[in-house]
Scaffold this motif. Structure first.
Motif, short mmCIF file in Angstrom:
data_model
loop_
_atom_site.label_atom_id
_atom_site.label_comp_id
_atom_site.label_asym_id
_atom_site.label_seq_id
_atom_site.Cartn_x
_atom_site.Cartn_y
_atom_site.Cartn_z
N LYS A 143 0.23 -1.43 -0.11
CA LYS A 143 0.22 -0.04 0.24
C LYS A 143 0.82 0.95 -0.10
CE LYS A 143 -2.27 0.54 3.37
NZ LYS A 143 -3.26 0.57 4.83
N LYS A 144 2.16 1.22 0.80
CA LYS A 144 2.72 2.56 0.67
C LYS A 144 3.68 2.35 -0.53
CE LYS A 144 1.90 3.74 5.30
NZ LYS A 144 1.67 4.71 5.82
N GLY A 145 3.54 1.26 -1.40
CA GLY A 145 4.60 1.44 -2.94
C GLY A 145 5.60 1.40 -2.50
N TYR A 146 6.07 0.03 -1.79
CA TYR A 146 7.43 -0.91 -1.39
C TYR A 146 7.05 -1.97 -2.19
CZ TYR A 146 8.57 3.17 0.85
OH TYR A 146 8.84 4.64 2.27
N GLU A 147 8.51 -2.35 -3.07
CA GLU A 147 8.61 -3.63 -2.84
C GLU A 147 9.42 -4.47 -2.11
OE1 GLU A 147 10.00 -6.96 -7.18
OE2 GLU A 147 9.98 -4.38 -7.13
N VAL A 196 14.10 -8.55 2.56
CA VAL A 196 14.36 -7.91 1.82
C VAL A 196 13.58 -6.74 1.33
CG1 VAL A 196 16.07 -6.65 -0.18
CG2 VAL A 196 16.15 -8.97 1.08
N VAL A 197 13.63 -5.44 1.26
CA VAL A 197 12.42 -4.48 0.48
C VAL A 197 13.68 -3.33 -0.65
CG1 VAL A 197 11.56 -1.99 1.09
CG2 VAL A 197 11.92 -3.88 2.68
N CYS A 198 12.86 -3.70 -1.23
CA CYS A 198 13.68 -2.77 -3.05
C CYS A 198 13.76 -1.45 -2.92
CB CYS A 198 13.47 -4.29 -3.88
SG CYS A 198 14.11 -6.00 -3.64
#
Length: 261
Positions: free
Chosen positions: A75-79, A88-90
């Motif tokens: 929802k926040k736009g993070y992958e 892991v957040v890209c």
């Protein structure tokens, strides 16, 4: 303290109740969480909080508990890529990475959890050293090329697993030894087949040299493997014995994925 040790039980059970209507199953789950664990030399140890680490169901419970986090990050736009409590957040920039880290820290604190103090970090895959995730090592070069291989700990674990079976003084025919180690190599390839091909080539070479050392000792030759053994027992000889070559099997798998025959 790790994730499995600190996960709040009441909140976990509340998440489970959203998906489970059977009271008997919920009671069984509560009993499981309170059952304790057996530790060698210590006997039964109470589990007053969290879930028993190492149990087959703990990753499932962590996935259920952290499922809202997955949706929140989307929802926040993070992958974000997550397995159990590893993630892991890209991000496209360091600034975005810092924002994502702040979001993670806020969510975990509200959920009664804490980010790991040393494992949680911002890292660029383009920097020397890269990062490890789920047994793999990821690194990107400045020329745009990428590298993905088993992390050193994963490679050491494989060698340690094979070393006893490939000790110089062991008995049994070479073909029987190869039959014994092939399932280990197949299983390793099943997970690490996405690695660069040099990884598979290096393992093949290491295994062949260990087997040549066994043969050298049986011929009562002293010292380490030399050119003589490599000429007498070339790679094609191992193939004739049924040796499962990781490099060859990976190449065949890649061909099957691209449709080239």
């Amino acid at each position: 303290m790790g994730f499995f040790d600190t996960i709040p039980r009441k909140r976990l059970l509340a998440e489970m109740q959203k998906r489970i209507a059977d009271g008997k199953v919920m009671k069984l789950l509560e009993d499981y969480l309170e059952a304790g664990v057996w530790e060698a030399g210590k006997g039964w140890q109470a589990t007053e909080q969290g879930t028993p680490q190492g149990s087959v169901i703990s990753p499932l419970l962590s996935n259920i508990y952290l499922n809202p986090l997955d949706h929140e990050m989307v929802k926040k736009g993070y992958e974000m890529v997550r397995y159990a409590d590893d993630a892991v957040v890209c991000c496209r920039s360091e600034a975005e990475a810092k924002e994502a880290l702040a979001e993670l820290a806020a969510w975990t604190e509200a959920a009664g959890l804490k980010l790991h103090p040393t494992k949680t970090r911002i890292v660029s895959a383009a920097d020397k050293g890269g990062f490890d995730f789920l047994g793999y090592h990821f690194e990107r070069y400045h020329d745009g090329g990428g590298l993905k291989r088993p992390r050193e700990k994963s490679r050491k674990k494989l060698r340690d697993n094979l070393r006893e079976k490939l000790r110089r003084g062991r008995s049994g025919s070479i073909s029987s030894i190869i039959i014994e180690i092939n399932p280990i190599l197949r299983g390793w390839l099943g997970y690490f087949k996405f690695s660069v091909s040099s990884t598979m080539r290096d393992v093949d070479k290491w295994v062949r040299e260990r087997i040549r050392q066994i043969i050298r000792r049986r011929h009562k030759r002293r010292g380490i493997v030399k050119g003589r053994e490599r000429l007498e027992y070339p790679n094609r000889w191992f193939e004739a014995q049924g040796f499962f070559s990781l490099e060859k099997a990976q190449a065949q798998w890649l061909q099957s994925q691209t449709g080239h025959h």
